[in-house]
Write an enzyme that holds these catalytic residues in place. Structure first.
Site, short mmCIF file in Angstrom:
data_model
loop_
_atom_site.label_atom_id
_atom_site.label_comp_id
_atom_site.label_asym_id
_atom_site.label_seq_id
_atom_site.Cartn_x
_atom_site.Cartn_y
_atom_site.Cartn_z
N HIS A 293 0.83 -1.19 0.00
CA HIS A 293 0.00 0.00 0.00
C HIS A 293 0.87 1.24 0.00
O HIS A 293 1.81 1.35 0.80
CB HIS A 293 -0.90 0.03 1.24
CG HIS A 293 -2.00 -0.98 1.22
ND1 HIS A 293 -2.31 -1.77 2.31
CD2 HIS A 293 -2.87 -1.33 0.25
CE1 HIS A 293 -3.33 -2.56 2.01
NE2 HIS A 293 -3.68 -2.31 0.76
N PHE A 472 3.85 0.34 4.69
CA PHE A 472 4.56 -0.74 5.38
C PHE A 472 3.75 -2.04 5.41
O PHE A 472 3.71 -2.73 6.42
CB PHE A 472 4.95 -0.30 6.80
CG PHE A 472 5.33 1.14 6.89
CD1 PHE A 472 6.39 1.64 6.14
CD2 PHE A 472 4.63 2.03 7.69
CE1 PHE A 472 6.75 2.98 6.19
CE2 PHE A 472 4.97 3.37 7.74
CZ PHE A 472 6.02 3.84 6.99
N HIS A 473 3.14 -2.37 4.26
CA HIS A 473 2.33 -3.58 4.16
C HIS A 473 2.80 -4.49 3.02
O HIS A 473 1.98 -4.97 2.23
CB HIS A 473 0.86 -3.22 3.91
CG HIS A 473 0.23 -2.39 4.98
ND1 HIS A 473 -0.91 -1.63 4.77
CD2 HIS A 473 0.58 -2.20 6.28
CE1 HIS A 473 -1.23 -1.01 5.89
NE2 HIS A 473 -0.35 -1.33 6.82
N PRO A 474 4.10 -4.77 2.89
CA PRO A 474 4.54 -5.61 1.76
C PRO A 474 4.05 -7.04 1.90
O PRO A 474 4.11 -7.63 2.99
CB PRO A 474 6.07 -5.52 1.85
CG PRO A 474 6.35 -5.26 3.30
CD PRO A 474 5.23 -4.38 3.76
#
Length: 536
Positions: A293, A472-474
């Site tokens: 995101h 920070f949503h890999p």
């Protein structure tokens, strides 16, 4: 070195859940390997302390992505948890399951058995949902706190504005119909962070059949033919090889897991040969399918006091600290991400396409010694922010060298699709509507540059390219699916073509969920543990 039944690589959000569930019966010896430390920083336990851990190299790998032309030639800052608890120890605590359609998408993408009806039951198993008056729903180890009685009063304008725009409201974004303006649920309990380590690993470590080894940098997974048999690691100046009786479970996260597979000989053959690694199997999809995101914030000065007025002056800091010390409540017991929700940028959409944040604070990042520090601004202010929920661009994570300590090569390929660019404009326009609603317009004393209210579609996209960052949503770099030609692991999370090895973390998500990814990672690990135990 003793033989363990299960070796878990990574004591992050997934690894901690696995350790508890696999050791519960007492029959199996479980080893958890963590490259970082024990995660004992007081800033981890303090909910608002993530402002301190965000740039702290003691608990944060502080990765960077490659420069991206689509983002004005900028590198991206990619914080990842370094220590017990993983990224769940340094995140902003928002607990978001995702919308039901996210998991039906998983199943449609080949992740058989991962539809909403199934994962909803797993969520309910691991959660205890706690209301403001202390009433509990559920009996799971993970506390999910309703903090609606503690949020800052300025948040009321967000809900009024949403109503003025005829946007929906919901009591809980985690409900099956959780679309709309809401107070975010947080992973807190007793005013302290309730992350995966506290909820799952701490109880597990009381058992004699569980061993935690920190400072253990895994160099590669050792295979005998097509079976993973041991883990080779470096610790305290020594190289160790530790065998596993049943399975090795790779839970190092969406950045580290694909790199460790590549270092073990499973990945794109040309890349492995380039770094002098023997190719065990040519798997070009290892490291691909990277999704994340991207979000942006718009900053405003406010006409009434906000959290800045509490957290910026020294006297306010002291009062907040005393309130927290004696009651475990107040702003230090919360996230700055207090309100927001899932929204449709257009009413004709089948489901929400944007996640919004309304934060009663603004802040500035300034250098302090050898690191940067986040400081609330010395004036009343607030933030409206958004992230498109389901980006279609796909990037890669690959090893940079054969050196186990080398930082990975992260190439997000941001905004590569026309659809993603259109979603950015749609999200910006939705925030623009919110900022010009009467309730918010009255709250705005001035916009900090740029002024969202004056921006065109072109301005919104251009500004997003200049200022956006990862949220920070890999996920997705070891994608699960039934087809070995396009997926890395099968729906039971076994590495295609091999025995004795599973990948269990956010890297296996076929598609990114609509919101924050920590909750679905823990759900996935609990369900995976059941699959692992069924195989014994």
């Amino acid at each position: 070195m003793a033989t363990f039944d299960y070796i878990i690589i990574g004591a992050g959000s997934a690894g901690c859940v696995l350790a508890e569930r696999l050791s519960r019966s007492g029959r199996h010896k479980v080893l958890i390997l963590e490259a970082g430390g024990r995660g004992r920083s007081p800033w981890i336990a303090l909910p608002l302390g993530y402002g301190k851990t965000f740039f702290d190299p003691a608990v944060n790998w502080k990765y960077e992505s490659e420069r991206e032309e689509a983002l004005a030639g900028r590198k991206g800052y990619w914080p990842r948890g370094k220590g017990v608890g993983g990224s769940g120890a340094i995140n902003a605590l928002v607990y978001a399951r995702g919308v039901p359609q996210d998991f039906d998408d998983w199943e449609a993408a080949g992740a058989t058995g991962w539809g909403w009806d199934t994962v909803q039951r797993t969520y309910e198993t691991i959660e205890t949902r706690v209301s403001p008056d202390g009433q509990r729903d559920g009996a799971g180890p993970l506390h999910v706190q309703d903090v609606s009685d503690q949020i800052h009063p300025v948040n009321r304008h967000f809900f009024t504005a949403a109503a003025q725009l005829d946007l929906p409201k919901t009591d809980d974004v985690n409900a099956s119909d959780g679309e709309g303006a809401a107070v975010y649920r947080l992973n807190t309990s007793g005013g302290r962070r309730m992350h995966s380590a506290r909820a799952f690993l701490v109880p597990a470590l009381k058992r004699s059949n569980v061993t935690l080894m920190t400072g253990a940098l895994v160099e590669r997974i050792v295979f005998s033919g097509r079976r993973a048999t041991a883990v080779q690691l470096h610790r305290r100046g020594k190289s160790l090889s530790i065998p596993a009786r049943y399975e090795i479970i790779l839970s190092a996260g969406a950045v580290a897991s694909p790199c460790l597979l590549q270092k073990s000989g499973v990945g794109p053959a040309d890349l492995l040969r380039q770094h002098g690694i023997d190719v065990l199997q040519d798997r070009p999809h290892v490291g691909g399918n990277l999704q994340d995101h991207l979000g942006v914030n718009y900053y405003f000065r406010a006409t009434e006091p906000t959290l800045n007025n509490v957290l910026s002056p020294l006297t306010g800091k002291i009062r907040a600290a005393l309130h927290y010390a004696f009651r475990r409540r107040g702003p230090l017991a919360l996230s700055v991400n207090q309100c927001g929700g899932y929204f449709r940028s257009r009413q004709d959409l089948a489901r929400p396409d944007q996640q919004l944040y309304f934060n009663p604070v603004t802040y500035t990042t300034t250098p302090s010694g050898k690191r940067e520090v986040i400081q609330p601004d010395p004036f009343a202010g607030f933030i409206i922010g958004f992230q498109p929920s389901r980006p279609t661009s796909r990037g890669r994570v690959d090893l940079r060298s054969a050196d186990p300590a080398a930082a990975p090569l992260i190439r997000p390929n941001s905004l590569a699709s026309d659809e993603d660019q259109a979603q950015v404009i749609a999200g910006g326009r939705l925030c623009q509507r919110l900022a010009t609603a009467p309730a918010i317009e009255a709250l705005i004393k001035a916009a900090l540059d740029p002024d969202l209210r004056q921006m065109s579609d072109t301005d919104i996209l251009s500004d997003f390219r200049e200022r956006c960052s990862t949220v920070f949503h890999p996920v997705g770099t070891c994608r699960m699916g039934a087809d070995a030609d396009s997926a890395v692991v099968c729906p039971k999370l076994k590495l295609h073509g091999f025995d004795g090895l599973r990948v269990v973390d956010a890297s296996v998500f076929p598609n990114i969920t609509s919101g924050n990814t920590n909750a679905p990672t823990m759900m996935l690990a609990h369900r995976a543990a059941d699959m692992i135990l069924e195989a014994v």
